[in-house]
Design a protein around this motif. Structure first.
Motif, PDB file in Angstrom:
ATOM      1  N   GLY A 282      46.892  12.511  15.361  1.00  0.00           N
ATOM      2  CA  GLY A 282      47.448  12.693  14.029  1.00  0.00           C
ATOM      3  C   GLY A 282      47.004  13.966  13.342  1.00  0.00           C
ATOM      4  N   SER A 283      46.009  14.611  13.896  1.00  0.00           N
ATOM      5  CA  SER A 283      45.485  15.823  13.274  1.00  0.00           C
ATOM      6  C   SER A 283      46.397  17.014  13.554  1.00  0.00           C
ATOM      7  CB  SER A 283      44.081  16.113  13.813  1.00  0.00           C
ATOM      8  OG  SER A 283      43.565  17.309  13.278  1.00  0.00           O
ATOM      9  N   ALA A 284      46.545  17.883  12.556  1.00  0.00           N
ATOM     10  CA  ALA A 284      47.358  19.093  12.721  1.00  0.00           C
ATOM     11  C   ALA A 284      46.724  20.222  11.907  1.00  0.00           C
ATOM     12  CB  ALA A 284      48.791  18.853  12.256  1.00  0.00           C
ATOM     13  N   GLY A 285      46.884  21.439  12.401  1.00  0.00           N
ATOM     14  CA  GLY A 285      46.332  22.588  11.697  1.00  0.00           C
ATOM     15  C   GLY A 285      44.875  22.831  12.030  1.00  0.00           C
ATOM     16  N   LYS A 286      44.283  23.780  11.346  1.00  0.00           N
ATOM     17  CA  LYS A 286      42.897  24.163  11.598  1.00  0.00           C
ATOM     18  C   LYS A 286      41.940  23.055  11.182  1.00  0.00           C
ATOM     19  CE  LYS A 286      39.412  27.519  10.062  1.00  0.00           C
ATOM     20  NZ  LYS A 286      38.770  27.654  11.368  1.00  0.00           N
ATOM     21  N   PRO A 287      41.000  22.681  12.046  1.00  0.00           N
ATOM     22  CA  PRO A 287      40.004  21.678  11.658  1.00  0.00           C
ATOM     23  C   PRO A 287      39.213  22.136  10.435  1.00  0.00           C
ATOM     24  CG  PRO A 287      39.968  22.035  14.035  1.00  0.00           C
ATOM     25  CD  PRO A 287      40.850  23.098  13.449  1.00  0.00           C
TER      26      PRO A 287
ATOM     27  N   ALA B 147      44.328  25.473  17.524  1.00  0.00           N
ATOM     28  CA  ALA B 147      43.761  26.051  16.313  1.00  0.00           C
ATOM     29  C   ALA B 147      42.516  26.847  16.675  1.00  0.00           C
ATOM     30  CB  ALA B 147      43.424  24.940  15.323  1.00  0.00           C
ATOM     31  N   VAL B 148      42.047  27.604  15.719  1.00  0.00           N
ATOM     32  CA  VAL B 148      40.775  28.307  15.883  1.00  0.00           C
ATOM     33  C   VAL B 148      39.761  27.632  14.961  1.00  0.00           C
ATOM     34  CG1 VAL B 148      39.570  30.503  15.683  1.00  0.00           C
ATOM     35  CG2 VAL B 148      41.965  30.474  16.378  1.00  0.00           C
ATOM     36  N   PRO B 149      38.822  26.835  15.561  1.00  0.00           N
ATOM     37  CA  PRO B 149      38.589  26.649  16.991  1.00  0.00           C
ATOM     38  C   PRO B 149      39.237  25.356  17.518  1.00  0.00           C
ATOM     39  CG  PRO B 149      36.741  25.789  15.772  1.00  0.00           C
ATOM     40  CD  PRO B 149      37.739  26.271  14.739  1.00  0.00           C
ATOM     41  N   THR B 150      39.302  25.248  18.840  1.00  0.00           N
ATOM     42  CA  THR B 150      39.748  24.041  19.533  1.00  0.00           C
ATOM     43  C   THR B 150      38.765  23.744  20.652  1.00  0.00           C
ATOM     44  OG1 THR B 150      42.106  24.269  19.047  1.00  0.00           O
ATOM     45  CG2 THR B 150      41.546  23.085  21.050  1.00  0.00           C
TER      46      THR B 150
END
Length: 232
Positions: A141-146, A181-184
């Motif tokens: 469910g996560s999207a975008g940069k952490p 994303a940065v970071p992954t």
């Protein structure tokens, strides 16, 4: 969606949610059973891959973290040294993740709670002493940069040099697009649940996934086929 070339079932984010919902609401499989099956399947995989030291399981506050709690319990049951790094206030846990967290607490399995980016100084040492790191921080469910501090946690994991097993998908990788994303998290192995995720097919995702393994979570094949639109 189906990868016709490899005949591999592939779910996007919406379908993955629908699979869990229908398994629970229509078939009557309690959601905590699905979580139990996911965590135990990940334990089976990690045991097959080989464990020669402490397994550090990094958990977030969602269901991905709950899968990590179950994994910790099953590894402990099999006699492997395991530690849990919880990157969330335990008071914010809900549902099945909260239930499995409290089972761990009562079981005496070592848990350290980390809350801020400053805690990463201590987390570095936890990583250094691990034989495996399990990424159970962010789910499909996560999207975008952490967000902070998870972004820094991912950087520490990647810099540790310790092999990583990602649960369902590497944290920071988009489930649908495969964009990182940065970071992954850069995983050596990914234990994904029920089926591949659409983003795994993207060429740019390969370097983050490592080797992908599918763990059965007990959802009937007929329901998976319905979600994918495959004629019976």
């Amino acid at each position: 969606m189906v990868d016709v070339a490899g005949n591999t079932p592939v779910l996007d984010r919406k379908q993955a949610r629908e699979l869990d919902r229908r398994a629970t609401e229509e078939l009557g499989i309690p959601s905590i059973v699905l979580m139990e099956n996911a965590g135990r399947g990940a334990a089976d995989l990690l045991c097959r891959l080989g464990i020669n030291g402490t397994v550090l399981i990094c958990c977030g506050r969602g269901n991905n973290g709950g899968d990590g709690f179950v994994l910790a319990r099953h590894l402990d049951l099999r006699g492997y040294p395991v530690r849990v790094a919880l990157w969330a206030d335990p008071a914010t846990l809900t549902g099945d993740a909260d239930t499995n967290y409290h089972i761990l607490v009562r079981s005496g399995i070592p848990i350290k709670v980390f809350l801020t980016e400053q805690d990463c100084e201590h987390f570095v040492e936890e990583c250094r002493n691990a034989a495996w790191i399990v990424d159970a921080l962010l789910g499909t469910g996560s999207a975008g940069k952490p967000r902070s501090p998870i972004d820094r946690v991912i950087e520490v994991i990647n810099q540790s040099g310790v092999p990583v097993l990602a649960l369902d998908l590497p944290s920071g990788l988009d489930c649908d697009t495969g964009d990182a994303a940065v970071p992954t998290v850069r995983a050596r192995h990914t234990c994904t649940f029920a089926a591949w995720k659409r983003g795994f097919l993207a060429p740019q995702a390969k370097e983050f996934l490592g080797e992908v393994h599918v763990a059965d979570i007990g959802v009937p094949r007929s329901l998976l086929q319905q979600i994918l639109g495959i004629p019976r």
